[in-house]
Design a protein around this motif. Structure first.
Motif, PDB file in Angstrom:
ATOM      1  N   GLN A  96       0.779  -1.237  -0.041  1.00  0.00           N
ATOM      2  CA  GLN A  96       0.172   0.128   0.148  1.00  0.00           C
ATOM      3  C   GLN A  96       0.691   1.274  -0.016  1.00  0.00           C
ATOM      4  N   THR A  97       0.385   2.285  -0.660  1.00  0.00           N
ATOM      5  CA  THR A  97       1.108   3.651  -0.529  1.00  0.00           C
ATOM      6  C   THR A  97       0.147   4.722  -0.478  1.00  0.00           C
ATOM      7  N   GLU A 104      -4.173  10.289  -1.572  1.00  0.00           N
ATOM      8  CA  GLU A 104      -4.345   9.376  -2.749  1.00  0.00           C
ATOM      9  C   GLU A 104      -3.685   8.055  -2.336  1.00  0.00           C
ATOM     10  N   THR A 105      -4.250   7.158  -2.708  1.00  0.00           N
ATOM     11  CA  THR A 105      -3.604   5.661  -2.486  1.00  0.00           C
ATOM     12  C   THR A 105      -3.102   4.782  -3.745  1.00  0.00           C
ATOM     13  N   ASN A 106      -2.175   3.990  -3.306  1.00  0.00           N
ATOM     14  CA  ASN A 106      -1.720   2.961  -4.035  1.00  0.00           C
ATOM     15  C   ASN A 106      -1.012   3.701  -5.532  1.00  0.00           C
ATOM     16  N   GLU A 107      -1.372   3.148  -6.534  1.00  0.00           N
ATOM     17  CA  GLU A 107      -0.674   3.701  -7.990  1.00  0.00           C
ATOM     18  C   GLU A 107      -0.966   5.163  -8.154  1.00  0.00           C
TER      19      GLU A 107
END
Length: 112
Positions: free
Chosen positions: A98-99, A106-109
């Motif tokens: 996870q980012t 904002e998350t992930n990619e």
């Protein structure tokens, strides 16, 4: 998503940064580190005295990329950091679960 950690020679940093920009990598983290691998350091001469330098200066680059950009990114780093001599470095690839971009949430990619 993948975390790429590359240990390279310090004078190759700019070449690697330019190669990553060409394949669309928008951000990297670079850290000055010291270490040794097979080259096991070297001997230096200072004021007539010889001494052993075990830890050599290196640069650690960390970059997170989408899985579909992995191969292009690895190839760019490998070509730019290559000298053909011992101590060129290593590349490690790790999965990222996870980012999150702190500023926007904002998350992930989309956070990359």
């Amino acid at each position: 998503m993948k975390l790429i950690t590359a240990i390279i020679k310090p004078f190759k940093l700019e070449e690697v940064r330019e190669a990553l920009a060409e394949v669309g990598v928008s951000g990297i983290t670079a850290t000055e580190v010291k270490g040794f691998g097979r080259q096991k350091g070297h001997t230096e001469l200072y004021r007539g005295a010889e001494y052993q330098v075990d830890f050599l200066p290196k640069i650690k680059i960390e970059v997170v990329v989408a899985s579909d950009k992995l191969e292009a990114t690895l190839e760019a780093i490998t070509k730019a950091a290559h000298t053909g001599k011992i101590g060129d470095g290593k590349i490690f690839v790790t999965s990222i679960d996870q980012t999150i971009r702190i500023r926007t949430g904002e998350t992930n990619e989309s956070a990359l």
